[in-house]
Design a protein around this motif. Structure first.
Motif, PDB file in Angstrom:
ATOM      1  N   ALA A   1      78.913  64.854  67.242  1.00 22.57           N
ATOM      2  CA  ALA A   1      79.802  66.487  67.214  1.00 22.57           C
ATOM      3  C   ALA A   1      79.196  66.959  68.325  1.00 22.57           C
ATOM      4  CB  ALA A   1      79.620  66.927  65.732  1.00 22.57           C
ATOM      5  N   THR A   2      78.038  67.039  68.614  1.00 25.41           N
ATOM      6  CA  THR A   2      77.702  68.312  69.682  1.00 25.41           C
ATOM      7  C   THR A   2      78.027  68.283  70.986  1.00 25.41           C
ATOM      8  OG1 THR A   2      75.799  69.280  67.967  1.00 25.41           O
ATOM      9  CG2 THR A   2      75.865  69.989  70.732  1.00 25.41           C
ATOM     10  N   PHE A   3      77.749  66.375  71.496  1.00 23.35           N
ATOM     11  CA  PHE A   3      78.093  65.723  72.497  1.00 23.35           C
ATOM     12  C   PHE A   3      79.373  66.451  72.723  1.00 23.35           C
ATOM     13  CE2 PHE A   3      78.993  62.093  74.891  1.00 23.35           C
ATOM     14  CZ  PHE A   3      78.702  62.738  75.992  1.00 23.35           C
ATOM     15  N   SER A   4      80.282  65.203  71.661  1.00 25.18           N
ATOM     16  CA  SER A   4      81.508  65.739  71.788  1.00 25.18           C
ATOM     17  C   SER A   4      81.767  67.118  72.189  1.00 25.18           C
ATOM     18  CB  SER A   4      82.194  65.430  70.765  1.00 25.18           C
ATOM     19  OG  SER A   4      83.733  65.089  70.521  1.00 25.18           O
ATOM     20  N   SER A   5      81.951  68.355  71.262  1.00 26.49           N
ATOM     21  CA  SER A   5      81.944  69.206  72.173  1.00 26.49           C
ATOM     22  C   SER A   5      81.492  69.859  72.802  1.00 26.49           C
ATOM     23  CB  SER A   5      81.704  70.676  70.473  1.00 26.49           C
ATOM     24  OG  SER A   5      81.894  70.500  69.688  1.00 26.49           O
ATOM     25  N   ALA A   6      80.548  69.948  73.694  1.00 29.51           N
ATOM     26  CA  ALA A   6      80.004  70.104  74.882  1.00 29.51           C
ATOM     27  C   ALA A   6      80.857  69.420  76.238  1.00 29.51           C
ATOM     28  CB  ALA A   6      78.535  69.628  75.480  1.00 29.51           C
ATOM     29  N   VAL A   7      81.525  67.907  75.633  1.00 30.55           N
ATOM     30  CA  VAL A   7      82.161  66.877  76.617  1.00 30.55           C
ATOM     31  C   VAL A   7      83.579  67.920  76.991  1.00 30.55           C
ATOM     32  CG1 VAL A   7      83.530  65.497  77.343  1.00 30.55           C
ATOM     33  CG2 VAL A   7      81.235  65.189  76.870  1.00 30.55           C
ATOM     34  N   ASP A   8      84.453  68.481  75.553  1.00 28.85           N
ATOM     35  CA  ASP A   8      85.423  69.068  75.725  1.00 28.85           C
ATOM     36  C   ASP A   8      85.746  70.373  76.143  1.00 28.85           C
ATOM     37  OD1 ASP A   8      88.243  69.864  74.865  1.00 28.85           O
ATOM     38  OD2 ASP A   8      87.629  70.640  73.018  1.00 28.85           O
ATOM     39  N   ARG A   9      84.228  71.060  76.129  1.00 28.82           N
ATOM     40  CA  ARG A   9      84.056  72.396  77.039  1.00 28.82           C
ATOM     41  C   ARG A   9      84.332  72.145  78.168  1.00 28.82           C
ATOM     42  NH1 ARG A   9      80.999  73.580  72.312  1.00 28.82           N
ATOM     43  NH2 ARG A   9      79.325  73.223  73.026  1.00 28.82           N
TER      44      ARG A   9
ATOM     45  N   GLU B   1      76.497  60.877  62.135  1.00 27.68           N
ATOM     46  CA  GLU B   1      75.523  61.808  62.719  1.00 27.68           C
ATOM     47  C   GLU B   1      75.263  61.479  64.181  1.00 27.68           C
ATOM     48  OE1 GLU B   1      73.682  64.639  60.766  1.00 27.68           O
ATOM     49  OE2 GLU B   1      74.895  64.666  58.982  1.00 27.68           O
ATOM     50  N   GLU B   2      74.729  60.766  64.771  1.00 24.06           N
ATOM     51  CA  GLU B   2      74.185  60.023  65.761  1.00 24.06           C
ATOM     52  C   GLU B   2      74.397  59.009  66.798  1.00 24.06           C
ATOM     53  OE1 GLU B   2      70.465  59.363  65.477  1.00 24.06           O
ATOM     54  OE2 GLU B   2      69.846  61.871  65.794  1.00 24.06           O
ATOM     55  N   ALA B   3      75.006  59.091  67.694  1.00 23.61           N
ATOM     56  CA  ALA B   3      75.530  58.058  68.544  1.00 23.61           C
ATOM     57  C   ALA B   3      74.768  57.380  69.647  1.00 23.61           C
ATOM     58  CB  ALA B   3      76.679  58.708  69.503  1.00 23.61           C
ATOM     59  N   VAL B   4      74.718  56.003  69.935  1.00 27.02           N
ATOM     60  CA  VAL B   4      73.999  55.727  71.122  1.00 27.02           C
ATOM     61  C   VAL B   4      74.486  55.277  72.254  1.00 27.02           C
ATOM     62  CG1 VAL B   4      71.575  53.837  71.089  1.00 27.02           C
ATOM     63  CG2 VAL B   4      72.562  55.341  68.894  1.00 27.02           C
ATOM     64  N   PHE B   5      73.888  55.175  73.674  1.00 29.35           N
ATOM     65  CA  PHE B   5      74.598  54.897  74.136  1.00 29.35           C
ATOM     66  C   PHE B   5      73.262  54.228  75.164  1.00 29.35           C
ATOM     67  CE2 PHE B   5      77.070  58.701  74.235  1.00 29.35           C
ATOM     68  CZ  PHE B   5      77.730  58.834  74.935  1.00 29.35           C
TER      69      PHE B   5
ATOM     70  N   ASP C   1      74.649  54.957  64.934  1.00 32.75           N
ATOM     71  CA  ASP C   1      73.466  55.281  65.236  1.00 32.75           C
ATOM     72  C   ASP C   1      73.096  53.846  63.444  1.00 32.75           C
ATOM     73  OD1 ASP C   1      70.590  54.516  65.626  1.00 32.75           O
ATOM     74  OD2 ASP C   1      70.168  56.477  63.996  1.00 32.75           O
ATOM     75  N   ASP C   2      74.476  54.082  62.825  1.00 34.84           N
ATOM     76  CA  ASP C   2      74.385  53.263  61.842  1.00 34.84           C
ATOM     77  C   ASP C   2      75.212  52.431  61.181  1.00 34.84           C
ATOM     78  OD1 ASP C   2      75.602  55.091  61.221  1.00 34.84           O
ATOM     79  OD2 ASP C   2      75.397  56.368  59.584  1.00 34.84           O
ATOM     80  N   ASP C   3      75.613  51.606  62.282  1.00 33.51           N
ATOM     81  CA  ASP C   3      77.561  51.358  61.684  1.00 33.51           C
ATOM     82  C   ASP C   3      76.992  49.741  62.937  1.00 33.51           C
ATOM     83  OD1 ASP C   3      79.246  50.050  61.440  1.00 33.51           O
ATOM     84  OD2 ASP C   3      81.206  51.782  62.563  1.00 33.51           O
ATOM     85  N   THR C   4      77.115  48.588  62.647  1.00 38.51           N
ATOM     86  CA  THR C   4      76.899  48.301  63.928  1.00 38.51           C
ATOM     87  C   THR C   4      78.753  46.565  63.978  1.00 38.51           C
ATOM     88  OG1 THR C   4      76.499  46.256  61.480  1.00 38.51           O
ATOM     89  CG2 THR C   4      74.514  46.927  62.712  1.00 38.51           C
ATOM     90  N   SER C   5      79.144  47.594  62.687  1.00 34.48           N
ATOM     91  CA  SER C   5      80.073  46.109  62.972  1.00 34.48           C
ATOM     92  C   SER C   5      81.027  47.327  64.426  1.00 34.48           C
ATOM     93  CB  SER C   5      81.003  46.956  62.062  1.00 34.48           C
ATOM     94  OG  SER C   5      81.556  48.236  61.158  1.00 34.48           O
TER      95      SER C   5
END
Length: 374
Positions: free
Chosen positions: A269-277, A342-346, A360-364
């Motif tokens: 969420a923090t990253f998405s908001s920062a990209v948007d800004r 909550e967390e994204a992994v690049f 982070d927690d969804d392999t599908s």
């Protein structure tokens, strides 16, 4: 024909079927919805010759019969009638006009004969299975944003639906790509889907099924029947049949990076908001945002020759070599909006190679994003 139906029931059914009707048609009959009155049901059908939707709704039939009337006009009339109204549909003796009446409101609509109405016969559908609405909706929602709108590569104008063996389980997988980004989602394959052909479901069909799924409960059982040319969805009283895209979907597995070695973990969420800004600085759609990674710190930068520069720093999980890489800001926002954790992994390699993005927690689900030069 003569039939009486409750306004809300008619409106709901018309909402389902009228959407496939194009507002501009060179063939007049394709602007119409087919109405067929029975003793206790009203059947509705609409088509654009690629998609056909039918639905039956409870009604009080007084005289059997069938006709076709302008779909969008009938929908607008019924939508504007008062709540709780009883709508009476009746055909004149010549079959050239249908009267729509409710209370003191009366409308006469021009008709075309039902014999002119086209029929998309599904033919033999070789495979069929039942799937929960929530599962089908998830496959579509996680991938449909990446469907290409470029008509020259028509085989990318849909979702590739197929089964595949993965870690000993048979999975039903949905994939979409436009060449710049790729989205993949999967679930355990339902019984009956074994051996099904890989099919490309067109963009318009995907949109229609998504709307129909939104109207039903998450645990509703959906019947899916398909061949290599057509697919049919049965959701309660609604049946949607669609042609499939006749083409070969590219080998998407080759695009998914296997050897990326730099892992970046950040708060989604923090990253998405920062990209948007930071992307606000540029009115130009698709402006590249530069990601600069060094010592658990991420700096986002957008440069606009006309407006100026925007930067923002974030604390992230990253302990690999320093890296600068650029991405389309809109594509980044599209992908992060699909992630549920909550967390994204690049998982990155270098500034010129595709990047893997996942929950982070969804392999599908997983996403692949091509970088931009910055």
């Amino acid at each position: 024909m003569r039939i009486i139906i409750e306004r809300s029931n008619l409106l709901k059914s018309l909402a389902h079927v009228h959407r496939v009707v194009e507002r501009r048609n060179t063939i007049p009959i394709l602007s119409n919805v087919l109405l067929r009155a029975g003793s206790d049901t009203l059947g509705l059908k609409a088509t654009d010759l690629d998609i056909e939707i039918t639905e039956s709704v409870a009604a009080q039939g007084e005289q059997d019969g069938a006709t076709t009337v302008p779909a969008h006009l009938l929908y607008d009339i019924v939508r504007k009638l008062p709540d709780g109204a009883e709508v009476k549909l009746s055909l004149n003796g010549e079959g050239t006009q249908m009267t729509v009446s409710a209370g003191r409101s009366n409308f006469r609509l021009q008709c075309l004969p039902e014999t002119d109405f086209p029929d998309i016969t599904a033919g033999e559908l070789s495979h069929g299975f039942t799937i929960e609405a929530a599962g089908m909706a998830r496959l579509i929602e996680r991938t449909q944003f990446a469907i290409s709108t470029e008509e020259t590569r028509y085989y990318l104008n849909g979702i590739f639906l197929h089964t595949i063996e993965s870690e000993g389980d048979l999975m039903l997988r949905a994939v979409a790509t436009d060449g710049h980004r790729l989205a993949r989602a999967e679930m355990k394959a339902p019984s009956g889907s074994e051996g099904m052909p890989g099919i490309i479901v067109p963009r318009k069909t995907v949109g229609e099924i998504q709307k129909l799924l939104g109207d039903c409960a998450a645990d509703t059982e959906i019947r899916v029947d398909l061949s290599d040319a057509k697919i049919r969805f049965t959701i309660g009283p609604v049946v949607m049949t669609s042609k499939l895209i006749d083409g070969t979907f590219p080998d998407y597995q080759r695009v998914i990076p296997q050897n990326n070695d730099k892992e970046l973990t950040l708060d989604r969420a923090t990253f998405s908001s920062a990209v948007d800004r930071v992307s606000t600085i540029s009115a130009e759609r698709g402006r590249a945002v530069k990601l600069t990674l060094a010592d658990s710190n991420l700096t986002l930068t957008v440069n606009s020759p006309d407006a100026g520069t925007a930067t923002e720093e974030l604390a992230v999980g990253y302990d690999s070599d320093d890296l600068e890489i650029g991405f389309n800001a809109r594509y980044l926002l599209d992908v992060t909006s699909q992630l549920s954790g909550e967390e994204a992994v690049f998982v990155l390699a270098d500034p010129g190679s595709p990047t893997l993005i996942r929950d982070d927690d969804d392999t599908s689900t997983l996403y692949v994003l091509m970088p931009m030069r910055v």
